[in-house]
Write a protein that holds these residues in place. Structure first.
Motif, short mmCIF file in Angstrom:
data_model
loop_
_atom_site.label_atom_id
_atom_site.label_comp_id
_atom_site.label_asym_id
_atom_site.label_seq_id
_atom_site.Cartn_x
_atom_site.Cartn_y
_atom_site.Cartn_z
N GLN A 54 -5.59 -8.82 -8.65
CA GLN A 54 -6.58 -8.09 -7.87
C GLN A 54 -6.05 -7.73 -6.49
O GLN A 54 -6.39 -6.68 -5.95
CB GLN A 54 -7.83 -8.96 -7.72
N GLN A 55 -5.21 -8.60 -5.93
CA GLN A 55 -4.66 -8.32 -4.61
C GLN A 55 -3.90 -7.01 -4.60
O GLN A 55 -3.77 -6.35 -3.59
CB GLN A 55 -3.73 -9.45 -4.14
N GLN A 56 -3.39 -6.65 -5.77
CA GLN A 56 -2.64 -5.41 -5.84
C GLN A 56 -3.57 -4.21 -5.64
O GLN A 56 -3.13 -3.11 -5.43
CB GLN A 56 -1.93 -5.30 -7.18
N TYR A 57 -4.86 -4.46 -5.71
CA TYR A 57 -5.78 -3.35 -5.53
C TYR A 57 -6.56 -3.41 -4.22
O TYR A 57 -7.21 -2.47 -3.85
CB TYR A 57 -6.76 -3.26 -6.71
N ASN A 58 -6.57 -4.56 -3.57
CA ASN A 58 -7.23 -4.53 -2.27
C ASN A 58 -6.50 -5.26 -1.14
O ASN A 58 -7.00 -5.32 -0.04
CB ASN A 58 -8.68 -5.00 -2.36
N ALA A 59 -5.30 -5.75 -1.43
CA ALA A 59 -4.38 -6.14 -0.37
C ALA A 59 -4.88 -7.18 0.62
O ALA A 59 -4.47 -7.18 1.75
CB ALA A 59 -3.92 -4.91 0.40
N THR A 60 -5.79 -8.06 0.20
CA THR A 60 -6.19 -9.10 1.13
C THR A 60 -5.46 -10.39 0.79
O THR A 60 -6.05 -11.35 0.30
CB THR A 60 -7.71 -9.33 1.06
N TRP A 61 -4.17 -10.39 1.05
CA TRP A 61 -3.31 -11.52 0.68
C TRP A 61 -3.79 -12.84 1.28
O TRP A 61 -3.71 -13.88 0.66
CB TRP A 61 -1.88 -11.27 1.15
N LEU A 89 -6.09 -14.67 -0.72
CA LEU A 89 -5.41 -15.28 -1.86
C LEU A 89 -4.74 -16.59 -1.44
O LEU A 89 -4.77 -17.59 -2.16
CB LEU A 89 -4.37 -14.32 -2.44
N SER A 132 -5.60 -13.75 -11.91
CA SER A 132 -6.35 -12.49 -11.78
C SER A 132 -6.57 -12.14 -10.32
O SER A 132 -6.57 -10.98 -9.96
CB SER A 132 -7.69 -12.49 -12.51
N GLN A 157 -4.47 -12.74 -8.04
CA GLN A 157 -3.21 -12.17 -7.61
C GLN A 157 -3.10 -10.71 -8.06
O GLN A 157 -2.68 -9.84 -7.31
CB GLN A 157 -2.04 -12.99 -8.18
#
Lengths: 320, 277, 457
Positions: free
Chosen positions: B234-241, B244, B230, B232
């Protein structure tokens, strides 16, 4: 070999040391057996038998999405499934093909490769302990993390592999690896090999280590090459284990769905029927179609596995 | 040992195996390095070393995500699930290997059938069953894990077959009950198999993704594997790789440590009990 | 062997019997029992569980709602559960009742099935209530475009028009361009498709990729695909037939094929950034932020979604889809999959309704725009305190010089799929647009028959 176990039990049950309930402390033992087996058997009846029968039932039904109930649908689901596979609608044809490609991958690529690796490592070459330990790593890390790391590595713009190729002056070889139907399936296959050798290696190594030293030593005195040793001594000696690993791999091929799901979302020609089943159930509520697909694959899978097993058993007889 | 490799073959094998081992390790090192970078640093270059090693991402991973609660769920689930599965498997295997009664063969065959028929399609009824029984939660997961008729049973079965019955006979003569013989005498004798099976089962449950992803609906009560997925998503929505990445490292560390400690045990377990040959 | 065959055939017969026995049941059995007016009891402590899809809009607005609602009703505790995975977990929650929320905000249109099944509450009566902070009923407050989706028509046999949910968020999905880059090069956002192609050539000549979209999720091409379909069919056919079909033939219309061909053309002419097909939204959005590509197909949530990544002084704007075909203005597509609904078995139906109503007020909508960059399909005015980008978004869906529409339909018979799987395959050259159109038509026809059967029509 697991299946041959069944026949072995018949012999071993004659083992006089085992308790024969009919003669020995009848009631108490009987009660013990019942208590011990009640839960596992009930579990099996619910989660294996009932689920499979229910799948069969569902495959002749369809969900009415406005009432939430199942209705009888005859062979509608099977017809739809076959039609989709034949016309490759929604990539069903490709998914069907891929399932069998996976069978080939597991049986003809991963098992032989693992065997070679296990053989090489059995020679206790320098660093063999390190290799054994590292090769097993994919089995102790969640597939979620494994696929995540793999996609970082093969990402088109910031990924490791393309970056490496560019630095080596091989820019023309860079690809959109996981986003191009020409390379995606191959990439997923490479992933499966990359992450799949470790487990088989462990089991096969165990078997190779048990080959009696005298056999190997006398062969060495005869002056045979490594190749001959591998083909004529190692393979026949560990054949039963090879059989087990192969059958496990073959049945696993029909259940593969997490790799394509996590790596490509099942797109770019990487889907499998098992993944379609998951998608149909979770996204669409198409219980009927999913069940028909499950039943069809179980039947085809059983046939395929039986054929493979027959072939393996034949070789075993020739050698024994 | 048998015949040794010639020099060129050995060299080739070493090179290939090193390359393979490196490919297995390097991605983690890459993730580790990038987990110390800021978001913009990461997007500027994914290859450079971080300007400074700071643990902001780790602090964020622990604070902004439910990492700690994921760990709690995973630990509880792994312990309960493993204990139940190991005991059920050992018990079933023991009964089938040591007692002779009508239906013995049938029950063993039932377990084996699962290996031969590739069932990929039972998800729909399982889903409906869970819906009807309200087992879409951690209890459902425990019930699913508490199986006694899987691979583990087969491993125990072959192990119990090999264990001599004479100790048990002596105990029976002393008047021990069936249960006592199993629990106090026979099960401890299968110690090697138990350790190997326990480790493998624990790792499998810890890493299981599919079942928990379906059964656990409460976002606060997720396992590490599902929680990471999840994250991962979620990263698609706030880009803080980079956060992650830190989470990935945190999640992997315990398994790696346990593996390093128990590595020999695992290998040994396969050597002794092994999957049936 | 004989015995085996006998057992097998007996099993099969039993299975067929079981399969045949299952109940039929009629759609929309009704769930009037929960038809209470929104209110909050003052004499007891109440906990209201609100689960929401925690994605591009973040959670700030929900926190604001919680604070304000609890301030107004001190005996109510709002329990917020944000879930990035809600699309996957919602179905088991609602269908099994485990962890079920009282109120939820989600993405998708499962309510169309859960409403008739009695799993989410029939909110038809809520639409008669006055919206706080206005003198309008919800019926008057909601925009006409949104009615096209939320006034769900199950057909006379099944109880006619029902309202099972209220809009959460709805806004433009269209082309977002880099304003600074456009000004630097003296480019102007085009009005027609010819101008659009000319501009793309110019951008290409400048060494920049003209356009991208999150290739892993072809749904982002919806404004173009639907735009082309609308432009090729014309208003009457698109609304009269495509959204309210009387037969499945409409899905074999040449407009569908044309839209697929136009999509392919974007790739053939090199307008789409290389590598697009393998990237997800954050990845392409990063490329956009890093000035590698001039335009991106995206939605009004873009600014908020990438809030941590924007460089100093960035400027972006939303623009409509260029004019072409039978529609004489540029078209702007309004995306509205986001909705709020109430779980039917909630123990506090009246409080849940009060909460939903509370969230609709103009003040709440203004906060939604400020805190989350979101827009809602209601008749309210936004102050100019919201960001420049949000203002361009609001302009795209309110400017009279553009043609606003949505492809959401209140008609269950409409085949709503965009054909995402086909679009992926077209984009990578796996299948031709012709084959895609053919498959799309067949799939639509099957689905059409099935919905008709399910509804008993």
């Amino acid at each position: 070999m697991i299946l041959s176990d069944i026949s072995k039990i018949e012999n071993k049950n004659k083992d006089k040391k085992a308790i024969d309930v009919k003669s020995h402390k009848l009631n108490k033992s009987k009660l013990f057996i019942i208590i011990m087996l009640a839960w596992p058997v009930a579990h099996w009846l619910v989660f294996t038998l009932f689920m499979n029968l229910q799948t069969l039932v569902y495959s002749f039904q369809r969900l009415n999405r406005f009432t939430g109930k199942m209705r009888f649908a005859g062979t509608e689901n099977y017809m739809e499934l076959f039609e989709k596979i034949i016309n490759n609608t929604a990539s069903y044809g490709i998914a069907f093909r891929n399932t069998f490609l996976w069978l080939g991958l597991n049986v003809l690529v991963i098992v032989p490769l693992s065997l070679v690796v296990a053989y090489v490592l059995s020679k206790k070459i320098p660093f063999h302990r390190f290799f054994n330990a590292v090769l097993f790593i994919p089995n102790i890390i969640s597939i979620v993390i494994l696929t995540m790391v793999w996609s970082f590595a093969w990402a088109p713009n910031q990924g490791l592999v393309n970056e490496l190729l560019t630095r080596l002056g091989l820019e023309h070889l860079t690809r959109v690896w996981l986003g191009d139907p020409k390379s995606a399936l191959i990439n997923v296959f490479v992933y499966c090999v990359w992450a799949g050798i470790g487990f088989n290696n462990l089991i096969l190594s165990g078997a190779i280590a048990k080959i009696p030293k005298e056999i190997l030593e006398s062969a060495e005195l005869d002056g045979i090459s490594n190749w001959q040793e591998f083909i004529h001594i190692v393979i026949p000696s560990v054949w039963p284990t090879i059989c087990t690993v192969t059958i496990l791999g073959a049945t696993a091929a029909f259940r593969v769905f997490l790799h394509p799901q996590l790596l490509t979302n099942g797109q770019y020609g990487t889907s499998t029927i098992a993944l379609k089943v998951v998608e149909e159930v979770l996204a669409g509520g198409s219980y009927g179609l999913a069940s028909a697909a499950g039943i069809t694959m179980a039947v085809l899978g059983y046939i395929a596995v039986s054929i493979i097993k027959k072939f393996l058993d034949k070789r075993e007889k020739e050698w024994s | 040992m048998g015949r040794k490799f010639s020099k060129p073959v050995l060299l080739l094998a070493e090179v290939l195996l090193f390359a393979y081992a490196l490919s297995l390790i390097f991605p983690y090192i890459w993730v580790l390095i990038n987990s110390f970078k800021t978001v913009s640093e990461f997007y500027n270059s994914t290859w450079s070393l971080p300007e400074k090693f700071d643990f902001t991402n780790y602090a964020r991973a622990l604070k902004e995500t439910n990492m700690l609660s994921y760990f709690k769920t995973s630990i509880i689930l792994t312990i309960i699930g493993t204990v139940l599965q190991v005991i059920c498997s050992a018990g079933t295997a023991y009964i089938l290997a040591k007692y002779k009664f009508r239906g013995n063969k049938l029950i063993y065959g039932m377990a084996i059938v699962g290996f031969l028929i590739p069932t990929s399609g039972t998800l729909a009824p399982l889903y409906v069953f869970l819906k009807d029984t309200g087992l879409f939660n951690i209890y459902g997961l425990v019930v699913m894990y508490a199986t006694g008729m899987g691979t583990n049973m087969v491993i125990f079965y072959s192990f119990f077959k090999k264990i001599s019955w004479s100790y048990a006979e002596a105990a029976f003569i002393d008047g021990a009950s069936d249960f006592k013989v199993f629990w106090k005498i026979m099960f401890p004798m299968a110690r090697e198999a138990t350790i190997a099976v326990t480790i493998i089962t624990a790792i499998n449950i810890w890493n299981d993704y599919f079942l928990p992803s379906i059964l656990l609906t409460n976002p606060e009560l997720q396992t590490v594997a599902v929680g990471l997925r999840s994250l991962q998503v979620q990263q698609q929505y706030n880009a803080t790789w980079t956060v992650l990445f830190a989470a990935v490292i945190i999640a992997t560390l315990p398994t790696i440590l346990i593996y390093i400690i128990f590595q020999d045990r695992i290998a040994k377990g396969f050597l002794i009990g092994g999957l049936k040959e | 062997m004989k015995k085996f065959t006998k057992v097998l055939s007996l099993t099969l017969v039993a299975v067929m019997l079981l399969a045949g026995c299952s109940g039929g049941g009629k759609a929309a059995d009704g769930n009037a029992s929960n038809d209470v007016a929104p209110s909050v009891p003052e004499d007891k402590e109440v906990t209201l569980k609100v689960t929401f899809f925690e994605a591009g809009f973040g959670n700030k607005w929900q926190n604001w709602l919680k604070t304000e609602f609890e301030k107004q009703y001190p005996n109510v505790t709002v329990e917020l559960v944000g879930d990035a995975n809600l699309t996957e977990t919602l179905t088991p929650m609602i269908e099994s009742g485990v962890d079920a929320p009282d109120v939820y905000m989600a993405n998708g249109s499962m309510w169309e099935e859960w409403g008739p099944q009695g799993l989410v509450m029939d909110l038809t009566s809520l639409y008669e209530e006055k919206v706080p902070g206005t003198d309008m009923t919800l019926d008057e407050y909601i925009t006409d475009v949104a009615k096209d989706k939320f006034y769900f028509d199950l057909g006379k046999e099944n109880g006619g028009v029902k309202k099972y949910s209220v809009p959460w968020s709805a806004g433009p999905m269209s082309v977002v361009y880099n304003v600074n880059m456009f000004e630097e090069h003296g480019w102007e956002y085009p009005k027609t498709w010819e101008e659009f192609e000319a501009l793309c050539e110019e951008i290409k000549a400048a060494g920049i990729a003209p356009l991208t979209y999150p290739g892993k999720f072809p749904n982002y091409t919806r404004p173009f695909i639907r735009g082309w379909q609308l432009q090729a069919m014309g208003e009457d056919k698109f609304f009269g037939e495509y959204k309210n079909p009387t037969s499945a033939d409409i899905y074999g219309d040449t407009a569908v094929l044309e839209s697929f061909q136009n999509f392919k053309k974007l790739f053939d002419k090199g307008y789409i950034m290389n590598g697009t097909t393998a990237l997800d939204h954050t990845q392409v959005q990063m490329e956009f932020i890093n000035n590698k590509v001039a335009m991106i197909l995206n939605g009004y949530w873009l600014e908020n979604e990438m809030s941590e990544a924007w460089p100093e002084g960035y400027r972006i704007a939303m623009a409509p889809v260029p004019q072409g075909g039978k529609v004489d203005k540029p078209v702007s597509f309004i995306n509205m999959p986001d909705y709020m609904a109430i779980y039917n078995n909630t123990e506090v139906p009246e409080v849940a309704k009060a909460f939903v109503l509370f969230s609709l007020s103009p003040e709440s909508c203004e906060q939604f725009a400020k805190l989350a960059g979101g827009l809602r399909p209601f008749n309210y005015e936004l102050s100019d305190e919201v960001s420049e980008f949000t203002q361009t978004c609001q302009d795209v869906i309110t400017n009279e010089n553009y043609y606003q529409y949505t492809d959401a339909s209140s008609n269950p018979l409409m085949f709503k799929s965009l054909g995402n799987a086909y679009l992926t395959q077209i984009s990578t050259g796996e299948i031709t647009p012709e084959k895609a159109a053919e498959d799309f038509k067949n799939e639509a026809a099957t689905e059409y028959d099935r919905v008709k059967t399910d509804l008993g029509l």
